[in-house]
Write a protein that holds these residues in place. Structure first.
Motif, PDB file in Angstrom:
ATOM      1  N   LYS A   1       0.740  -1.191   0.014  1.00 42.97           N
ATOM      2  CA  LYS A   1      -0.009  -0.005   0.048  1.00 42.97           C
ATOM      3  C   LYS A   1       0.890   1.084   0.059  1.00 42.97           C
ATOM      4  CE  LYS A   1      -3.792  -2.034   2.322  1.00 42.97           C
ATOM      5  NZ  LYS A   1      -4.811  -1.885   3.122  1.00 42.97           N
ATOM      6  N   SER A   2       0.230   2.228  -0.627  1.00 42.19           N
ATOM      7  CA  SER A   2       1.228   3.402  -0.498  1.00 42.19           C
ATOM      8  C   SER A   2       0.837   4.429   0.586  1.00 42.19           C
ATOM      9  CB  SER A   2       1.217   4.156  -2.117  1.00 42.19           C
ATOM     10  OG  SER A   2      -0.159   4.625  -2.108  1.00 42.19           O
ATOM     11  N   VAL A   3       1.532   5.310   1.025  1.00 43.93           N
ATOM     12  CA  VAL A   3       1.341   6.292   1.770  1.00 43.93           C
ATOM     13  C   VAL A   3       1.755   7.834   1.268  1.00 43.93           C
ATOM     14  CG1 VAL A   3       1.901   7.136   4.074  1.00 43.93           C
ATOM     15  CG2 VAL A   3       1.627   4.743   3.704  1.00 43.93           C
ATOM     16  N   ARG A   4       0.695   8.549   1.250  1.00 48.46           N
ATOM     17  CA  ARG A   4       0.954  10.015   0.621  1.00 48.46           C
ATOM     18  C   ARG A   4       0.948  10.803   1.713  1.00 48.46           C
ATOM     19  NH1 ARG A   4      -1.426  14.322  -2.068  1.00 48.46           N
ATOM     20  NH2 ARG A   4       0.019  14.928  -3.649  1.00 48.46           N
ATOM     21  N   VAL A   5       1.863  11.752   1.724  1.00 45.18           N
ATOM     22  CA  VAL A   5       1.954  12.908   2.794  1.00 45.18           C
ATOM     23  C   VAL A   5       1.625  14.194   2.049  1.00 45.18           C
ATOM     24  CG1 VAL A   5       3.488  11.836   4.503  1.00 45.18           C
ATOM     25  CG2 VAL A   5       4.409  13.316   2.535  1.00 45.18           C
ATOM     26  N   ALA A   6       1.127  15.115   2.838  1.00 49.79           N
ATOM     27  CA  ALA A   6       0.947  16.424   2.121  1.00 49.79           C
ATOM     28  C   ALA A   6       0.834  17.625   3.146  1.00 49.79           C
ATOM     29  CB  ALA A   6      -0.344  16.437   1.243  1.00 49.79           C
ATOM     30  N   GLY A   7       0.860  18.832   2.664  1.00 57.70           N
ATOM     31  CA  GLY A   7       0.515  19.973   3.678  1.00 57.70           C
ATOM     32  C   GLY A   7       1.933  20.336   4.335  1.00 57.70           C
ATOM     33  N   GLY A   8       3.220  20.144   3.746  1.00 56.80           N
ATOM     34  CA  GLY A   8       4.381  20.620   4.173  1.00 56.80           C
ATOM     35  C   GLY A   8       4.786  22.032   3.726  1.00 56.80           C
TER      36      GLY A   8
ATOM     37  N   ASP B   1       5.820  21.208   0.176  1.00 57.86           N
ATOM     38  CA  ASP B   1       7.086  20.676   0.272  1.00 57.86           C
ATOM     39  C   ASP B   1       7.072  19.532   1.244  1.00 57.86           C
ATOM     40  OD1 ASP B   1       9.792  20.836  -0.176  1.00 57.86           O
ATOM     41  OD2 ASP B   1      10.465  21.826   1.455  1.00 57.86           O
ATOM     42  N   SER B   2       6.045  18.754   1.067  1.00 64.07           N
ATOM     43  CA  SER B   2       6.090  17.821   1.937  1.00 64.07           C
ATOM     44  C   SER B   2       6.850  16.631   1.963  1.00 64.07           C
ATOM     45  CB  SER B   2       4.587  16.761   1.977  1.00 64.07           C
ATOM     46  OG  SER B   2       3.766  17.943   2.043  1.00 64.07           O
ATOM     47  N   LYS B   3       7.637  15.901   2.945  1.00 63.10           N
ATOM     48  CA  LYS B   3       8.578  15.023   2.649  1.00 63.10           C
ATOM     49  C   LYS B   3       8.592  14.249   4.088  1.00 63.10           C
ATOM     50  CE  LYS B   3      11.768  18.514   3.691  1.00 63.10           C
ATOM     51  NZ  LYS B   3      12.764  19.350   2.868  1.00 63.10           N
TER      52      LYS B   3
ATOM     53  N   TYR C   1       7.219   3.841  11.815  1.00 64.34           N
ATOM     54  CA  TYR C   1       7.020   5.415  12.245  1.00 64.34           C
ATOM     55  C   TYR C   1       7.551   5.964  11.157  1.00 64.34           C
ATOM     56  CZ  TYR C   1       5.289   3.455  16.679  1.00 64.34           C
ATOM     57  OH  TYR C   1       4.614   3.092  17.640  1.00 64.34           O
ATOM     58  N   ILE C   2       6.898   7.251  10.742  1.00 62.99           N
ATOM     59  CA  ILE C   2       7.419   8.330   9.882  1.00 62.99           C
ATOM     60  C   ILE C   2       7.687   9.604  10.464  1.00 62.99           C
ATOM     61  CG2 ILE C   2       6.876   6.750   7.834  1.00 62.99           C
ATOM     62  CD1 ILE C   2       4.487   8.766   7.248  1.00 62.99           C
ATOM     63  N   ALA C   3       8.651  10.254  10.025  1.00 64.47           N
ATOM     64  CA  ALA C   3       8.601  11.621  10.500  1.00 64.47           C
ATOM     65  C   ALA C   3       9.112  12.680   9.361  1.00 64.47           C
ATOM     66  CB  ALA C   3       9.454  11.710  11.632  1.00 64.47           C
ATOM     67  N   GLY C   4       8.563  13.910   9.353  1.00 61.12           N
ATOM     68  CA  GLY C   4       9.222  14.737   8.425  1.00 61.12           C
ATOM     69  C   GLY C   4       8.224  16.060   8.462  1.00 61.12           C
ATOM     70  N   ASN C   5       8.408  16.624   7.205  1.00 59.73           N
ATOM     71  CA  ASN C   5       7.559  17.823   7.129  1.00 59.73           C
ATOM     72  C   ASN C   5       6.405  17.597   6.357  1.00 59.73           C
ATOM     73  OD1 ASN C   5       6.958  20.761   6.857  1.00 59.73           O
ATOM     74  ND2 ASN C   5       8.397  21.030   5.136  1.00 59.73           N
ATOM     75  N   PHE C   6       5.201  17.453   7.111  1.00 62.26           N
ATOM     76  CA  PHE C   6       3.937  17.008   6.468  1.00 62.26           C
ATOM     77  C   PHE C   6       2.865  17.352   7.478  1.00 62.26           C
ATOM     78  CE2 PHE C   6       5.800  13.066   7.983  1.00 62.26           C
ATOM     79  CZ  PHE C   6       4.761  12.589   8.778  1.00 62.26           C
TER      80      PHE C   6
ATOM     81  N   ASN D   1      -2.372  10.416   3.951  1.00 63.25           N
ATOM     82  CA  ASN D   1      -3.557   9.818   3.181  1.00 63.25           C
ATOM     83  C   ASN D   1      -4.587  10.474   3.777  1.00 63.25           C
ATOM     84  OD1 ASN D   1      -1.913   8.075   2.098  1.00 63.25           O
ATOM     85  ND2 ASN D   1      -2.678   6.205   3.345  1.00 63.25           N
ATOM     86  N   ARG D   2      -4.689  11.919   3.713  1.00 69.54           N
ATOM     87  CA  ARG D   2      -5.862  12.646   4.243  1.00 69.54           C
ATOM     88  C   ARG D   2      -6.327  12.911   5.438  1.00 69.54           C
ATOM     89  NH1 ARG D   2      -9.465  11.215  -1.318  1.00 69.54           N
ATOM     90  NH2 ARG D   2      -8.057  11.936  -2.818  1.00 69.54           N
ATOM     91  N   LEU D   3      -5.511  12.041   6.163  1.00 71.02           N
ATOM     92  CA  LEU D   3      -5.836  12.328   7.819  1.00 71.02           C
ATOM     93  C   LEU D   3      -4.921  13.273   8.314  1.00 71.02           C
ATOM     94  CD1 LEU D   3      -6.083   8.545   8.412  1.00 71.02           C
ATOM     95  CD2 LEU D   3      -7.864  10.084   8.346  1.00 71.02           C
ATOM     96  N   GLU D   4      -5.401  14.190   9.022  1.00 71.84           N
ATOM     97  CA  GLU D   4      -4.254  15.264   9.548  1.00 71.84           C
ATOM     98  C   GLU D   4      -3.659  14.752  10.686  1.00 71.84           C
ATOM     99  OE1 GLU D   4      -4.619  19.828  11.320  1.00 71.84           O
ATOM    100  OE2 GLU D   4      -6.455  18.987  10.796  1.00 71.84           O
ATOM    101  N   ILE D   5      -2.598  14.318  10.307  1.00 79.96           N
ATOM    102  CA  ILE D   5      -1.652  13.752  11.444  1.00 79.96           C
ATOM    103  C   ILE D   5      -0.198  14.318  11.011  1.00 79.96           C
ATOM    104  CG2 ILE D   5      -0.279  11.632  12.139  1.00 79.96           C
ATOM    105  CD1 ILE D   5      -2.985  10.102  11.009  1.00 79.96           C
ATOM    106  N   PRO D   6       0.248  15.474  11.851  1.00 83.77           N
ATOM    107  CA  PRO D   6       1.255  16.328  11.521  1.00 83.77           C
ATOM    108  C   PRO D   6       2.648  15.829  11.994  1.00 83.77           C
ATOM    109  CG  PRO D   6       0.051  17.516  13.012  1.00 83.77           C
ATOM    110  CD  PRO D   6      -0.895  16.346  12.697  1.00 83.77           C
ATOM    111  N   HIS D   7       3.653  15.753  11.271  1.00 81.95           N
ATOM    112  CA  HIS D   7       4.967  15.284  11.486  1.00 81.95           C
ATOM    113  C   HIS D   7       5.401  14.016  11.958  1.00 81.95           C
ATOM    114  CE1 HIS D   7       5.371  19.791  11.499  1.00 81.95           C
ATOM    115  NE2 HIS D   7       4.558  20.143  12.261  1.00 81.95           N
ATOM    116  N   VAL D   8       4.566  13.313  12.538  1.00 77.06           N
ATOM    117  CA  VAL D   8       4.920  11.797  12.905  1.00 77.06           C
ATOM    118  C   VAL D   8       3.830  10.960  12.997  1.00 77.06           C
ATOM    119  CG1 VAL D   8       5.737  10.536  14.740  1.00 77.06           C
ATOM    120  CG2 VAL D   8       6.678  12.955  14.406  1.00 77.06           C
TER     121      VAL D   8
END
Length: 170
Positions: free
Chosen positions: A10-17, A27-29, A42-47, A51-58
């Motif tokens: 499954k792919s995971v897409r981040v957005a909102g960086g 600049d999401s990453k 666990y993922i961390a970064g500038n987002f 996947n359209r759920l508001e879960i910022p940064h981690v």
């Protein structure tokens, strides 16, 4: 082995960086990933969104590829506003042997003394307020306005850790 695409992934897409070049440019990453013994990632970064759920940064992704909407690593980034700077975001994530999560990065200057660039969260994402590590930065970098940051964190089996980044003292 056959060279065919594995469609079970499954792919995971981040957005909102946030971005320094243009507020219209995303600049999401994801800059760091860590696997837990449970199979969760666990993922961390500038987002701001996973996947359209508001879960910022981690965020936490279960072994089946589903994003965990209940995991909320809140209160890492501090300052005016809730999503305030393209520079303040986690840059490292690691799972301790006891299952707690270490998050390194640049978080601003918290008034409560809890982790200005290294924090620990539990399995729900709640900030561990007993984990108080304070980093400082001196010299030319500090005079130019840079903040301390942790870019790599490696937990060791004896409970200690190795850290690397931009700081002069811990």
């Amino acid at each position: 082995p056959t060279g065919e695409r594995d469609t079970s992934l499954k792919s995971v897409r981040v957005a909102g960086g946030l971005n320094t070049r243009s507020p219209r440019h995303d600049d999401s990453k994801v800059v760091s990933m860590a696997a837990a013994a449970s199979g969760d990632i666990y993922i961390a970064g500038n987002f701001k969104w996973i996947n359209r759920l508001e879960i910022p940064h981690v965020g936490r992704i279960h072994a089946d590829g589903e994003v965990d909407p209940m995991f909320r690593a809140t209160n890492l980034i501090r300052g005016p506003g809730t999503f305030l700077s393209p520079y303040l975001y986690p840059r490292a994530v690691a799972v301790q042997p006891d299952g707690r999560l270490l998050v390194g990065g640049q978080f601003g200057d918290p008034p409560d003394g809890v982790g200005n660039c290294l924090a620990r969260v539990d399995e729900t994402g709640a900030l561990d307020s007993s984990f108080k590590v304070r980093f400082s930065l001196e010299g030319e970098a500090a005079r130019l306005g840079f903040l301390p940051e942790v870019n790599v964190v490696v937990p060791l089996s004896d409970g200690t850790m190795l850290i690397a980044g931009r700081f002069t003292s811990v």
